[in-house]
Design a protein around this motif. Structure first.
Motif, PDB file in Angstrom:
ATOM      1  N   ALA A   1       0.828  -1.204   0.000  1.00 47.65           N
ATOM      2  CA  ALA A   1       0.000   0.000   0.000  1.00 47.65           C
ATOM      3  C   ALA A   1       0.866   1.260   0.000  1.00 47.65           C
ATOM      4  O   ALA A   1       0.580   2.214  -0.731  1.00 47.65           O
ATOM      5  N   TYR A   2       1.932   1.285   0.784  1.00 46.01           N
ATOM      6  CA  TYR A   2       2.795   2.461   0.826  1.00 46.01           C
ATOM      7  C   TYR A   2       3.568   2.616  -0.475  1.00 46.01           C
ATOM      8  O   TYR A   2       3.737   3.717  -0.982  1.00 46.01           O
ATOM      9  N   TYR A   3       4.021   1.517  -1.032  1.00 46.27           N
ATOM     10  CA  TYR A   3       4.775   1.566  -2.276  1.00 46.27           C
ATOM     11  C   TYR A   3       3.878   2.049  -3.415  1.00 46.27           C
ATOM     12  O   TYR A   3       4.265   2.905  -4.206  1.00 46.27           O
ATOM     13  N   GLU A   4       2.670   1.523  -3.479  1.00 44.68           N
ATOM     14  CA  GLU A   4       1.737   1.937  -4.529  1.00 44.68           C
ATOM     15  C   GLU A   4       1.379   3.413  -4.390  1.00 44.68           C
ATOM     16  O   GLU A   4       1.294   4.132  -5.379  1.00 44.68           O
ATOM     17  N   ARG A   5       1.178   3.882  -3.180  1.00 43.04           N
ATOM     18  CA  ARG A   5       0.861   5.291  -2.953  1.00 43.04           C
ATOM     19  C   ARG A   5       2.046   6.172  -3.352  1.00 43.04           C
ATOM     20  O   ARG A   5       1.874   7.219  -3.968  1.00 43.04           O
TER      21      ARG A   5
ATOM     22  N   ARG B   1       4.020   9.653 -10.014  1.00 40.43           N
ATOM     23  CA  ARG B   1       3.408   9.859 -11.335  1.00 40.43           C
ATOM     24  C   ARG B   1       2.708  11.218 -11.411  1.00 40.43           C
ATOM     25  O   ARG B   1       2.755  11.898 -12.437  1.00 40.43           O
ATOM     26  N   MET B   2       2.050  11.618 -10.323  1.00 37.25           N
ATOM     27  CA  MET B   2       1.349  12.910 -10.300  1.00 37.25           C
ATOM     28  C   MET B   2       2.344  14.071 -10.426  1.00 37.25           C
ATOM     29  O   MET B   2       2.111  15.015 -11.189  1.00 37.25           O
ATOM     30  N   VAL B   3       3.430  14.003  -9.688  1.00 37.80           N
ATOM     31  CA  VAL B   3       4.450  15.057  -9.748  1.00 37.80           C
ATOM     32  C   VAL B   3       5.060  15.113 -11.141  1.00 37.80           C
ATOM     33  O   VAL B   3       5.201  16.184 -11.736  1.00 37.80           O
ATOM     34  N   GLU B   4       5.392  13.953 -11.674  1.00 31.23           N
ATOM     35  CA  GLU B   4       5.989  13.878 -13.008  1.00 31.23           C
ATOM     36  C   GLU B   4       5.045  14.469 -14.061  1.00 31.23           C
ATOM     37  O   GLU B   4       5.464  15.261 -14.908  1.00 31.23           O
ATOM     38  N   ALA B   5       3.776  14.120 -14.014  1.00 36.91           N
ATOM     39  CA  ALA B   5       2.806  14.610 -14.996  1.00 36.91           C
ATOM     40  C   ALA B   5       2.602  16.117 -14.884  1.00 36.91           C
ATOM     41  O   ALA B   5       2.544  16.824 -15.899  1.00 36.91           O
TER      42      ALA B   5
ATOM     43  N   VAL C   1      11.803  17.558  -7.926  1.00 33.85           N
ATOM     44  CA  VAL C   1      12.620  17.260  -9.101  1.00 33.85           C
ATOM     45  C   VAL C   1      13.082  15.810  -9.064  1.00 33.85           C
ATOM     46  O   VAL C   1      13.045  15.102 -10.068  1.00 33.85           O
ATOM     47  N   ASN C   2      13.496  15.355  -7.892  1.00 32.66           N
ATOM     48  CA  ASN C   2      13.927  13.961  -7.773  1.00 32.66           C
ATOM     49  C   ASN C   2      12.774  13.004  -8.052  1.00 32.66           C
ATOM     50  O   ASN C   2      12.964  11.963  -8.686  1.00 32.66           O
ATOM     51  N   LEU C   3      11.584  13.335  -7.586  1.00 30.40           N
ATOM     52  CA  LEU C   3      10.423  12.481  -7.853  1.00 30.40           C
ATOM     53  C   LEU C   3      10.054  12.457  -9.325  1.00 30.40           C
ATOM     54  O   LEU C   3       9.614  11.443  -9.840  1.00 30.40           O
ATOM     55  N   SER C   4      10.230  13.580  -9.998  1.00 26.58           N
ATOM     56  CA  SER C   4       9.804  13.677 -11.397  1.00 26.58           C
ATOM     57  C   SER C   4      10.771  13.014 -12.358  1.00 26.58           C
ATOM     58  O   SER C   4      10.392  12.667 -13.474  1.00 26.58           O
ATOM     59  N   GLY C   5      12.027  12.878 -11.965  1.00 28.21           N
ATOM     60  CA  GLY C   5      13.018  12.306 -12.861  1.00 28.21           C
ATOM     61  C   GLY C   5      13.506  13.284 -13.912  1.00 28.21           C
ATOM     62  O   GLY C   5      14.173  12.893 -14.866  1.00 28.21           O
ATOM     63  N   LEU C   6      13.193  14.559 -13.750  1.00 24.55           N
ATOM     64  CA  LEU C   6      13.631  15.567 -14.713  1.00 24.55           C
ATOM     65  C   LEU C   6      15.081  15.954 -14.458  1.00 24.55           C
ATOM     66  O   LEU C   6      15.550  15.906 -13.324  1.00 24.55           O
TER      67      LEU C   6
END
Length: 126
Positions: A13-17, A23-27, A71-76
């Motif tokens: 559950a934590y990993y999926e969240r 994905r939300m940050v990246e988008a 930025v780290n979450l987005s992979g940019l």
């Protein structure tokens, strides 16, 4: 708390969240970067601190990284350049500027950072 989160039935559950948030940050950032070539953001919530200032306060040191989390979450791709300096008790402390580019836009990002440094070299580096 960490053991509880990783115990049977909870880790998925934590990993999926976490993946959902990533994905939300990246988008969101990718959407904004369709309109702009890059973002210019602070690299930290405050100017650099003296080496001895926060040695006994790990939480304060950790909070200095909060501006780079998205930025780290987005992979940019991103780069930090010197954005200037401020005076604090007679010491000149650097202020970091973070430039965030489009996906796979490392070349353009480096060109923006280079142009910024060329235009501001005298004011920042004395």
């Amino acid at each position: 708390m960490g053991s509880f989160a990783l115990s049977a039935g909870h880790s998925d559950a934590y990993y999926e969240r976490a993946q959902e948030v990533q994905r939300m940050v990246e988008a969101e950032l990718a959407c904004k970067l369709q309109e702009y070539d890059a973002f210019i953001l602070p690299a930290a919530p405050s100017p650099a601190y003296l080496k001895s200032e926060k040695m006994n306060d790990p939480l304060a040191m950790y909070s200095g990284d909060m501006m780079t989390v998205n930025v780290n979450l987005s992979g940019l791709p991103a780069i930090v350049v010197r954005g200037g300096h401020v005076e604090n008790d007679g010491a000149l402390l650097p202020v970091g500027l973070q430039i965030v580019g489009r996906p796979f836009g490392e070349r353009a990002l480096l060109e923006i950072a280079h142009a910024y440094e060329l235009c501001t070299w005298d004011e920042i580096n004395f």
